[in-house]
Scaffold this active site. Structure first.
Site, PDB file in Angstrom:
ATOM      1  N   ASP A 220      22.158  24.057  -3.563  1.00  0.00           N
ATOM      2  CA  ASP A 220      22.183  23.416  -2.247  1.00  0.00           C
ATOM      3  C   ASP A 220      23.125  24.108  -1.252  1.00  0.00           C
ATOM      4  O   ASP A 220      24.207  24.574  -1.625  1.00  0.00           O
ATOM      5  CB  ASP A 220      22.662  21.970  -2.447  1.00  0.00           C
ATOM      6  CG  ASP A 220      22.717  21.178  -1.169  1.00  0.00           C
ATOM      7  OD1 ASP A 220      21.648  20.919  -0.604  1.00  0.00           O
ATOM      8  OD2 ASP A 220      23.838  20.825  -0.721  1.00  0.00           O
ATOM      9  N   GLU A 289      19.032  27.415  -1.329  1.00  0.00           N
ATOM     10  CA  GLU A 289      18.650  26.815  -0.057  1.00  0.00           C
ATOM     11  C   GLU A 289      19.521  27.389   1.056  1.00  0.00           C
ATOM     12  O   GLU A 289      20.724  27.134   1.106  1.00  0.00           O
ATOM     13  CB  GLU A 289      18.852  25.298  -0.097  1.00  0.00           C
ATOM     14  CG  GLU A 289      18.310  24.607   1.137  1.00  0.00           C
ATOM     15  CD  GLU A 289      19.231  23.539   1.688  1.00  0.00           C
ATOM     16  OE1 GLU A 289      20.447  23.576   1.422  1.00  0.00           O
ATOM     17  OE2 GLU A 289      18.720  22.676   2.413  1.00  0.00           O
TER      18      GLU A 289
HETATM   19  C1  NOJ Z   1      20.827  20.338   2.046  1.00  0.00           C
HETATM   20  C2  NOJ Z   1      20.102  19.170   1.472  1.00  0.00           C
HETATM   21  O1  NOJ Z   1      18.748  19.515   1.313  1.00  0.00           O
HETATM   22  C3  NOJ Z   1      20.317  18.026   2.428  1.00  0.00           C
HETATM   23  O2  NOJ Z   1      19.499  16.942   2.119  1.00  0.00           O
HETATM   24  C4  NOJ Z   1      21.772  17.660   2.406  1.00  0.00           C
HETATM   25  O3  NOJ Z   1      22.030  16.669   3.371  1.00  0.00           O
HETATM   26  C5  NOJ Z   1      22.659  18.863   2.703  1.00  0.00           C
HETATM   27  N1  NOJ Z   1      22.233  20.051   2.029  1.00  0.00           N
HETATM   28  C6  NOJ Z   1      24.079  18.605   2.293  1.00  0.00           C
HETATM   29  O4  NOJ Z   1      24.203  18.688   0.902  1.00  0.00           O
END
Ligand code: NOJ
Length: 573
Positions: A220, A289
């Site tokens: 993430d 991500e």
């Molecule tokens: C990316 C995640 O996909 C999202 O849902 C989240 O709010 C943020 N990162 C913070 O972890």
């Protein structure tokens, strides 16, 4: 919503890439399916989905033709940001179950050939995590686990950094008499990756889950891992559409995609590769991500020569960030494909993403009538296809009021619609029974969409009736069986409204012809498939509602498409 992209002007050289050969690994042509656990299936009927629900639905993944299931965060969390605020990495969140449920899920998934990927949230913890509490108390061992800094002389935050969720990225701690950094909400303090102990602790977590049998991690918010050591102010972006509170007000040259951040990923890649080498079995993988421009996205894969490898793939978000209903054209589709392919070193594997829990669902964003065309596009492009749960049968966004909303990024009533991510997170629509089959009637954490009677999976299970789901299944099957799956790729915008994608292997071609219906809504358009000699093409698949019959033969040099019509053609030259 996390768009931070630069639109690169690129030349469009002829695209032709052989992506896979005999040495293909399991993930390289995989379909990765994102399960949003809280909304998936609630077996114990407490209003929240659970791991028992994912286990119960394993057959669905198999039936859909999925290779890897990625679970959004299931570790213990106060759920301020839907589990992306973890208070104990070694415990499963109570509402989802127990570590034994995860073990059972992995065992049963493996028995039917499905891999399990966990969401790993390394940039920040919950403020309720023991590390943060100890850090805030000044406990020597944890003092530097987070990014702490003194106030300026006037008591204001150390610099001008802005949180992704708006407002200062700094929060004052009365206990510690310092500010701490949070790129997201204040309950998500940022870990300090300049502290080697933090790095070691995060690696231990990865090993712990690989020991349990997990096949990989979706990592993430990776761009935010390391920040400028000197905590320098970021310059203004001069983006005219944002206010001083907005994250995009600044250019994130000191908080995003820092060189040290890539090193962390390369280190984790080595860890998972070594783990696989030492323990045997299929590769454990990392998918990262990063909402970033191309220049900063590609290094997450690794260096161009592969001497340093990063994640197995980093999500390609350009069909989300750079593509909009009605405004974008077929030329934009081909531009995005070429742009990505030109930037990606050939040793790495492409991937295509159209939806996730942070962005409006495909039918809502790009039109209900276009769901089949976009599913065809994602599944037929080379490399990895990513599906957000519900896309396989065309689930649209749900209806959520400000009072019902749970997303912390939705600041207030006036901007709720524009900023909340609750709409794409409503319960999965299994059937037309109570609560869409999500549970047995307890009030779900987010409301079930009113559309469930019309759009649900059960109503699309009949293999003899063409439906979004049957089309999706045919596509995942085709990408496993058809020789063109490893072939070259060409893509042409025939007009503003029609895209033609051709995958070729030897004299065989699989072709998608898709008319968006955004630019000449009422016209039938004459379409052709460039650079094929054959006089006949077999219609392998159509969208729901097409006038073409599957199995019929048409002339690939001259056929008509109506708005929103999409055909998959088999052609032998
Ligand atoms: C990316 C995640 O996909 C999202 O849902 C989240 O709010 C943020 N990162 C913070 O972890």
């Amino acid at each position: 919503m996390f768009a931070k992209t630069l639109w690169f002007a690129v030349a469009l050289p002829f695209l032709s890439s052989v992506l896979c050969s005999s040495g293909e690994e399991w993930w390289q042509h995989g379909v990765f399916y994102q399960v949003y656990p809280r909304s998936f299936r609630d077996v114990n009927n407490d209003g929240n989905g659970d791991l028992a629900g994912v286990i119960e639905k394993l057959d669905h993944f198999k039936d859909a033709g999925v290779d890897g299931v990625w679970l959004s965060p299931i570790m213990q969390s106060p759920q301020i940001d839907a589990g992306y605020d973890i208070s104990d990495y070694y415990k499963i969140e109570d509402m989802y179950g127990h570590i034994d449920d995860l073990k059972e899920l992995i065992k049963k998934a493996h028995e039917i050939g499905i891999k399990i990927i966990l969401d790993f949230v390394p940039n920040h913890t919950s403020n309720l995590h023991k590390w943060f509490q100890e850090s805030e108390n000044g406990n020597e061992e944890y003092k530097d686990y987070y990014v702490w800094a003194d106030a300026k002389e006037d008591g204001s935050p150390p610099n001008n950094w802005i949180s992704v969720f708006r407002g200062s990225a700094w929060q004052w701690s009365d206990k510690r008499k310092q500010y701490y950094l949070h790129h997201f909400v204040k309950e998500q303090p940022d870990l300090n990756y300049r502290n080697p102990k933090v790095r070691e602790d995060m690696k231990k977590i990865l090993v712990y889950y690989m020991d349990i049998g997990v096949d990989g991690f979706r990592v993430d918010a990776i761009p935010y891992l390391v920040e400028d050591k000197e905590l320098r102010d970021e310059p203004r972006s001069y983006n005219p559409n944002v206010s001083e509170e907005d994250n995009d007000y600044l250019k994130h040259i000191y908080t995003n995609n820092q060189p040290e951040t890539y090193e962390v990923i390369y280190d984790w890649r080595k860890l998972v590769d070594d783990y696989t080498a030492n323990h045997g079995g299929d590769a454990r993988i990392l998918m990262t991500e990063a909402y970033a421009d191309l220049e900063h996205t590609m290094p997450y894969y690794g260096t161009p020569d592969g001497s340093q490898k990063g994640s197995h793939f980093t999500f390609n978000f350009f069909f989300i960030t750079n593509f909009n209903k009605n405004i974008s054209t077929a030329h934009d589709i081909s531009r995005i494909v070429y742009m990505w392919k030109n930037a990606l070193p050939s040793i790495y594997t492409s991937n295509w993403v159209l939806g996730n829990h942070d962005n409006r669902r495909i039918p809502t964003r790009l039109g209900v009538e276009n769901i089949d065309g976009f599913n065809m596009l994602v599944q037929l492009l080379p490399g990895i296809a990513v599906t957000y749960n519900g896309e396989e049968f065309g689930q649209e966004d749900g209806e959520v009021t400000y009072e019902q909303g749970k997303d912390p990024s939705a600041r207030n009533r006036s901007i709720f619609e524009a900023t909340s991510r609750d709409f794409e997170r409503t319960p999965f629509q299994w059937d037309d029974t109570i609560n869409a089959g999500f549970n047995e009637g307890a009030e779900p954490w987010l409301p079930v969409s009113e559309k469930y009677k019309k759009t649900n999976l059960a109503s699309q299970l009949d293999e003899k009736v063409l439906s979004h789901y049957q089309i999706y299944k045919a596509l995942t099957r085709k990408r496993k069986e058809d020789p063109t799956r490893i072939g070259s790729t060409d893509i042409w915008a025939i007009s503003d409204d029609v895209i033609v994608l051709k995958r070729s292997h030897g004299n065989k071609h699989t072709v998608l012809a898709f008319k968006l219906g955004w630019h000449d809504k009422n016209e039938e358009e004459t379409v052709y498939v460039p650079s094929v000699g054959a006089k006949g093409a077999t219609v392998a698949l159509t969208n729901v509602g097409s006038s073409y019959k599957i199995g019929s033969v048409i002339n690939p040099q001259n056929f008509k498409l109506k708005p929103h019509e999409s055909l998959v053609l088999d052609i032998v030259d």
